[in-house]
Design an enzyme around this catalytic site. Sequence first.
Site, short mmCIF file in Angstrom:
data_model
loop_
_atom_site.label_atom_id
_atom_site.label_comp_id
_atom_site.label_asym_id
_atom_site.label_seq_id
_atom_site.Cartn_x
_atom_site.Cartn_y
_atom_site.Cartn_z
N GLU A 74 0.88 -1.17 0.00
CA GLU A 74 0.00 0.00 0.00
C GLU A 74 0.91 1.22 0.00
O GLU A 74 1.39 1.65 1.05
CB GLU A 74 -0.90 0.00 1.24
CG GLU A 74 -1.84 -1.19 1.33
CD GLU A 74 -2.98 -1.12 0.34
OE1 GLU A 74 -3.09 -0.11 -0.39
OE2 GLU A 74 -3.75 -2.09 0.26
N CYS A 133 -2.51 8.85 2.73
CA CYS A 133 -2.21 8.34 1.39
C CYS A 133 -3.37 8.61 0.45
O CYS A 133 -3.19 8.67 -0.77
CB CYS A 133 -1.90 6.85 1.44
SG CYS A 133 -3.12 5.88 2.33
#
Length: 506
Positions: free
Chosen positions: A262, A296
């Site tokens: 990720e 993010c």
Amino acid sequence: MTETTTIARQTRGILERLGVTDPFVAGQEGDLSCVSPIDGAVIGSVRSHTPAQVTEQIGQAHDAFLQWRSVPAPVRGAMVRELGELLREHKDDLGALVSIEAGKIVSEGLGEVQEMIDICDLAVGLSRQLHGLTIATERPGHRMMEQWHPLGVIGVISAFNFPVAVWSWNAALAFVCGDAVVWKPSEKTLLTALACQALAAEAARRVGAPTSLSSVIIGDRSVGAVLADDPRVPLVSATGSTRMGREVAPRVAARLGRTLLELGGNNAAIVAPSADLDLAVRGIVFSAVGTAGQRCTSLRRIIVHESIKDDLVAGLKAAYETLPVGSPLEDTTLVGPLIDQQALAAFGAAIEQAKADGGTLVTGGAQVEVGEGGFYAKPAIVDMPAQTDIVRTETFAPLLYVLTYRDLDEALVLHNDVTQGLSSAIFTLDVREAETFCSAVGSDCGIANVNIGPSGAEIGGAFGGEKDTGGGRESGSDAWRNYMRRTTNTINYSTELPLAQGVEFG
């Protein structure tokens, strides 16, 4: 008594209530200093593990896995249920610790702990639903099926911006799947990791689970390298920058291990002519400045139709100029600090480069003095004439670029013309635009939203993205399969031995 002393004392009290008795936190000088971005002061010291100690912990985790894999999954779920109850009991303290160590405002610190509670709830239910398939076979008197079995020791490498939730996404699922977990947290958020470990250890104790089922390793990237290189760790789940992923993935691949990545995001929202502008402004502001732009999934690019650009930018500018910037421990604050001086410098450098590329600073960008220290800045909006290299670069800060488009095809080209592919959004009341955006010819991201921003995913859906984001999926949906291995079984209950594909032998 200074503010620094107050925060440090508050931190020690929280750690005591959370059951952190690990000798690595003793207020003594250690290898790594724990610094609060609220005031830039040291709030603790933590000693790094040696490579030999990391190897030993992995071995202990492997031994715990050998015991845990034979425990029925619903019984394994009992441990995660206990963890969820402990998180409910200590939500305020752990949320406050997240705010102190990562700089999140109060509601976001509490929200991150709630996310941990939610994934525990999901995992407990999942513990009674781990399932395979029965598959049609061409051979009479045979049955073919697949099963999912525990995988082994799961290595977790996490980033500072979600210092507890990302661990829980992995750990809650891994525990019910029959795995052990070894966690290397960010060097910037070590105390929250030790607090989570204390709660996990208590949950294990309550149900009689192996004591080494969950463990934390402390150190820099060399410690992470030991985890990545160990063949007893079949899966390494790594969350962080694309640069970090490019270092971890080849190391794990060299021993044919698996990675769940990720990584970075450069998320955009298209604002169409039909958009509800009031809704769009509210969605954009939270997505762009929440966690001081250090998610993010933070919104970094606005791609707005030229006919409504002026109205949208005016609305955003007005909203930005009323945002309270300050200590995240104050209930009235909406924008807390950046994590450190390096992040603050990168924020300023990106704005200067954007201006050099022809951009116009609409609002924000200046450093803000709060108390006696800390790393604060006013969220910035920059109007860009084109999507330049700096726009294509993820800057982990509250920096929002504005681009314009004439038709949806042009907007989609701009949207997808970055190397990252995590999250995305479109604000539109046109069903054709909405469906196109979510289709195979629309957003190339792992998350594509309509009339909400790209930030703030729920745990029920699989979370992750494509391209430089790494392709991993965590949290809900069928992400549990990452933490298990699949076997295909063919069972012959007849007295014959027919071969597949009509092969004759003898």
